[in-house]
Scaffold this active site. Structure first.
Site, PDB file in Angstrom:
ATOM      1  N   HIS A   1       2.433   6.885   2.982  1.00 24.48           N
ATOM      2  CA  HIS A   1       2.007   8.285   2.886  1.00 24.48           C
ATOM      3  C   HIS A   1       2.802   9.172   3.830  1.00 24.48           C
ATOM      4  CE1 HIS A   1      -0.290   7.509   6.497  1.00 24.48           C
ATOM      5  NE2 HIS A   1      -0.876   6.478   5.892  1.00 24.48           N
TER       6      HIS A   1
ATOM      7  N   HIS B   1       3.241   8.265   7.406  1.00 18.87           N
ATOM      8  CA  HIS B   1       4.291   7.295   7.728  1.00 18.87           C
ATOM      9  C   HIS B   1       5.648   7.992   7.810  1.00 18.87           C
ATOM     10  CE1 HIS B   1       1.366   4.290   5.807  1.00 18.87           C
ATOM     11  NE2 HIS B   1       1.470   3.920   7.065  1.00 18.87           N
TER      12      HIS B   1
ATOM     13  N   LYS C   1       0.849  -1.193   0.000  1.00 15.08           N
ATOM     14  CA  LYS C   1       0.000   0.000   0.000  1.00 15.08           C
ATOM     15  C   LYS C   1       0.885   1.245   0.000  1.00 15.08           C
ATOM     16  CE  LYS C   1      -4.207  -1.727   2.098  1.00 15.08           C
ATOM     17  NZ  LYS C   1      -5.093  -1.596   3.245  1.00 15.08           N
TER      18      LYS C   1
HETATM   19  N1  ARG Z   1       0.180   0.153   9.621  1.00 20.83           N
HETATM   20  C1  ARG Z   1      -0.662   1.130  10.242  1.00 20.83           C
HETATM   21  C2  ARG Z   1      -1.082   2.198   9.222  1.00 20.83           C
HETATM   22  O1  ARG Z   1      -0.431   2.393   8.250  1.00 20.83           O
HETATM   23  C3  ARG Z   1       0.009   1.847  11.377  1.00 20.83           C
HETATM   24  C4  ARG Z   1       0.327   0.969  12.543  1.00 20.83           C
HETATM   25  C5  ARG Z   1       0.326   1.708  13.814  1.00 20.83           C
HETATM   26  N2  ARG Z   1       0.692   0.884  14.914  1.00 20.83           N
HETATM   27  C6  ARG Z   1      -0.119   0.045  15.561  1.00 20.83           C
HETATM   28  N3  ARG Z   1       0.388  -0.680  16.525  1.00 20.83           N
HETATM   29  N4  ARG Z   1      -1.370  -0.057  15.270  1.00 20.83           N
HETATM   30  O2  ARG Z   1      -2.079   2.857   9.430  1.00 20.83           O
END
Ligand code: ARG
Length: 590
Positions: free
Chosen positions: A144, A147, A141
């Site tokens: 963005h 991140h 994915k």
């Molecule tokens: N992968 C998730 C996203 O891109 C963020 C993860 C954040 N951390 C967690 N422990 N939920 O939205």
């Protein structure tokens, strides 16, 4: 620590008059921020408000002023303090000029890269174990801007904590599980290419994912995707091995790109680790009587105070499978078991605030008291970040864009000379610009991204910070960097020199503030002011052409500044690397 020895000396006199232990007073005495407009007639101040315990007493400005005056009258000048005055609600102290210069100089020399960190402001802060999770992109994915922010903010916090003596574990929790992998698997069987998967996995997987999403309208594709994901959950060997390739090639590429940002992780974890453990979590919730079934068959946890379901969290699909939050519950419990840490941090944008609130609430309901030591470090949204390719999809595009734009600016600057590695220099400055723009405001604020503003050579930018550092470095090279302790500090009387000293005095307080509220902006604004002071000092405190004694001491000012810069490595906690070649090529007037 220079500032500390002065604070201690002021506190000891105050302690006798106020009948309070000096330790209680030290944190109320702060170095006065340097003002651009005028030389401030004091180095430290005590705010009357901060030593007033009685909340019922009159706090009007007039009263505070009166109390400041009364206190000031009882205080006496001594070998350290040469002048005592009052301001609005403050008692101000001026330090003996010679002593100020000498002490700061010695301290900068002695503490080197530990300048500020060794301050007694930190002595009462217990050393802790922290697990910090940041970056956490999703495989196949978009990466963005959220991140990217998570990556640089998490890195900043981790670096700062390590520098202050804490033990830190950095975790990257990848989005590496879920139905999207069913689609991706089917997509790869149709459009995938092994060569491309190896050479540029992030881009290839994203492209495959986009392609298969278009085809996903078709019922047959949907069914195939479902089957693929089911096989994955059943650990079918062939299916799992393809998924493993997606994951490990993606991580390899991420490691390479993170390196450009000076970022690393101790653990690459991910949602995939917790598909089974989240079933155990559901069992635990059930056993504790926390899991309720809805009419639709989904599993929820009631989070409301009155137990009227006015607030709840869905933790199970109707087919019994886990959700994002279920996997997070399992991951949190696992992290705590494994690391037994004092604090557990999650760095994501504020759109996930609810999610983390729910997560911590459920953990608490499950009886995990450590849920109170979990913290969501949330940050604001960024608008308008675009690259050559349009909207941000890949981290690497952002880094390349920063570099190429900077390279362009460098090429159009008038003072172009040969430079050994223009790409590397442009990269260091470009990334500094990106990070400084991001760190300038409160983390929780949203902001509008602008390449032009970030890359300006004048004004408060990363380019200006890099430029100042390079200039100090070249001055040091020109005049040598032998630091002498016996320079005649008495000749440092110019307001520009005093301002530098006063600003250096404040460094430990600034570090302390950033370490308390986790906001990089205090350190960034400190460094920007330091740059402005350095620019003024550079113009007025000429080394060349001055009498030898004066030249020597002035050159020392350069070295103090450089030393604090060295400590900071431009912005050490942001992993910003200094671009020392900058000067030869690009000389903006800061
Ligand atoms: N992968 C998730 C996203 O891109 C963020 C993860 C954040 N951390 C967690 N422990 N939920 O939205």
């Amino acid at each position: 620590m220079a500032a500390c020895s002065f604070r201690r000396s002021i506190a000891s006199q105050l302690s006798k008059i106020l009948d309070l232990p000096p330790e209680n007073l030290i944190k109320s005495i702060s170095a006065v921020p340097v003002s651009k407009k005028r030389l401030i007639p004091a180095d430290f101040q005590l705010s009357i408000d901060s030593i007033t315990e009685d909340s019922s007493s009159d706090h009007s400005a007039q009263d505070l002023q009166l109390r400041a005056q009364m206190l000031a009258e009882k205080l006496k000048c001594d070998a350290v303090v040469t002048e005592i005055s009052t301001g609005p609600g403050t008692v101000n102290f001026m330090i003996n000029r010679e002593l100020l210069a000498k002490t700061v100089l010695q301290q900068v020399l002695k503490d080197g890269s530990e300048y500020g960190i060794k301050s007694e402001l930190f002595s009462t802060v217990p050393r802790q174990k922290t697990v910090i999770e940041f970056s956490s992109p999703n495989i196949a994915k978009k990466f963005h801007i959220g991140h990217l922010r998570s990556t640089i903010i998490g890195n900043f916090i981790a670096n700062l904590k390590v520098a202050l003596g804490h033990q830190v574990t950095r975790i990257n929790y990848l989005g590496d599980w879920g139905m999207q992998f069913g689609l991706l698997g089917v997509g790869f069987q149709q459009f995938g290419n092994n060569e491309k998967l190896k050479s540029s996995p992030l881009q290839h997987l994203f492209e495959v994912y986009v392609q298969i999403n278009k085809a996903a309208e078709d019922e047959n594709t949907k069914k195939l995707a479902k089957d693929f994901f089911r096989k994955l959950e059943e650990h079918d060997e062939q299916t799992l091995s393809l998924w493993k390739q997606f994951r490990s090639f993606s991580i390899e590429e991420y490691i390479r790109i993170y390196k450009r940002l000076g970022v690393h992780f101790d653990e690459y974890s991910g949602e995939s680790f917790y598909q089974e453990k989240s079933q155990e979590v559901l069992k635990m919730l059930e056993e504790k009587g926390l899991l309720q079934k809805t009419m639709k068959g989904t599993g929820i946890v009631d989070l409301s105070e009155k137990k009227d379901l006015s607030s709840f969290s869905t933790v199970m699909r109707s087919d019994g499978t886990s959700l994002y939050i279920t996997r997070d519950l399992a991951a949190a419990i696992d992290r705590m078991n494994k690391h037994n840490c004092d604090t557990m941090m999650y760095v994501t944008d504020k759109s996930q605030s609810n999610h983390f609130q729910h997560l911590f609430q459920i953990l608490k309901l499950m009886g995990y008291d450590w849920a109170e030591r979990c913290q969501h470090v949330s940050f604001g949204l960024v608008q308008g970040m675009k690259t050559r390719r349009g909207e941000v999809i890949f981290l690497e595009d952002v880094l390349d864009e920063a570099r190429s734009r900077m390279l362009q600016n460098m090429a159009s600057a008038k003072t172009t000379k040969e430079i050994e590695n223009p790409l590397e220099t442009a990269e260091k400055i470009g990334l500094a610009a990106l990070i400084i723009q991001d760190f300038q405001g409160l983390l929780s604020s949203d902001y509008q991204f602008s390449w032009d503003r970030a890359l300006q050579s004048r004004g408060d930018t990363g380019v200006f910070l890099q430029y100042t550092h390079a200039r100090l470095h070249s001055l040091e090279q020109m005049h040598g960097n032998e630091q002498l302790t016996d320079v005649n500090v008495a000749c440092l009387q110019e307001p520009e020199a005093i301002s530098v000293l006063q600003h250096l005095l404040r460094y430990d307080e600034v570090l302390y503030r950033s370490s308390q509220d986790m906001q990089p902006k205090h350190i960034v604004s400190y460094l920007l002011t330091l740059s402005h002071l350095a620019a003024v000092a550079h113009k007025t405190l000429l080394v060349k052409g001055s009498a030898p004694e004066l030249a020597q001491v002035r050159h020392n000012v350069v070295m103090w500044l450089k030393s604090v810069w060295g400590t900071q490595g431009v912005l050490r906690y942001g992993s910003v690397r200094p671009a020392l070649e900058l000067l030869r090529e690009y000389a903006p007037s800061g």
